[in-house]
Design an enzyme around this catalytic site. Structure first.
Site, short mmCIF file in Angstrom:
data_model
loop_
_atom_site.label_atom_id
_atom_site.label_comp_id
_atom_site.label_asym_id
_atom_site.label_seq_id
_atom_site.Cartn_x
_atom_site.Cartn_y
_atom_site.Cartn_z
CD GLU A 100 0.78 -7.10 -0.31
OE1 GLU A 100 0.46 -7.98 -1.07
OE2 GLU A 100 2.25 -7.14 -0.32
CG HIS A 103 -0.37 -9.06 -5.24
ND1 HIS A 103 0.19 -9.41 -6.45
CD2 HIS A 103 0.56 -8.65 -4.39
CE1 HIS A 103 1.59 -9.29 -6.04
NE2 HIS A 103 1.91 -8.97 -5.04
#
Length: 231
Positions: A100, A103
């Site tokens: 994550e 990202h």
């Protein structure tokens, strides 16, 4: 065999791949969620450490309900980690949290595929909701002897947006995993064989995106075949 029945048979390989991919991610995640990392860092601590290392201080790390509901929300500038990731010190938690953060780095660096995917979200949402429906409406009107090709064509065009979204998602997710694996190795978050385990977790997750894209392409073919069946 008519185009109509063939259109449903063609979905079977995609459904099987989806089932296999889901079993892979659940099995791999469950296995490595039971294995503590040698550094003992929780998913939240991993995310915070990576963000600090990259000099990113305007992105929060928050818990979110559910299992494997982890995601990065660029509009809220928040990395949201599921309950089984946020407080866990497992290898799986470290891998997912780092992914994550991958990202986040894409967002900060203006990764073009991530920006393109974001621009396709409204189109994909509209296409998934209205595309198949408009094709079915077109077939119904065709059976009634009414002009139907407009509805069918619009439905198929809208669903093309869904396919584009799924295909663009692939490089976004693979790139985020690549960044994650590099970071957790460089920062020593995981040690030795733990990095191989993290790769297995992220590779299993990647297959779910591949399966979704493949199934979407088969759905498009299905719509095309159904449109042919009106003859």
């Amino acid at each position: 065999m008519s185009y109509y029945w063939l259109s449903y048979l063609i979905l079977i390989p995609g459904a099987l791949l989806m089932f296999w991919a889901q079993s892979q991610i659940k099995g791999t995640y469950h296995r490595y969620s039971q294995v503590r990392s040698s550094m003992g860092m929780s998913g939240a601590e991993v995310a915070q450490a990576i963000l600090a290392k990259m000099g990113i201080y305007d992105v929060s790390v928050e818990p979110v309900a559910g299992e494997l509901t982890d995601h990065y929300d660029p509009s809220a500038k928040a990395v949201r980690l599921s309950q089984g990731i946020y407080g866990s010190d497992s290898i799986a938690a470290a891998a997912v949290a780092a992914h994550e953060c991958g990202h986040v780095l894409q967002d900060k660096q203006g990764y073009k595929f991530m920006n393109l995917r974001a621009s396709l979200v409204p189109v994909a949402n509209l296409g998934s909701q209205l595309g198949p429906t408009l094709v079915i409406i077109g077939l119904f009107l065709s059976a009634m002897g009414t002009i139907s090709s407009v509805f069918i064509n619009i439905g198929i065009i809208l669903f093309l947006g869904v396919i584009a979204f799924h295909i663009i998602t692939l490089p976004v997710e693979f790139n985020a995993s690549s960044r994650a694996l590099k970071l957790i190795n460089q920062m020593g978050i995981l040690q030795g064989e733990e990095n191989k385990a993290a790769r297995k977790v992220l590779n299993a997750a990647a297959w779910t995106y591949v399966a979704t894209a493949f199934y979407g392409v088969l759905q498009l073919i299905q719509l095309l075949l159904i449109s042919r069946s009106r003859g």
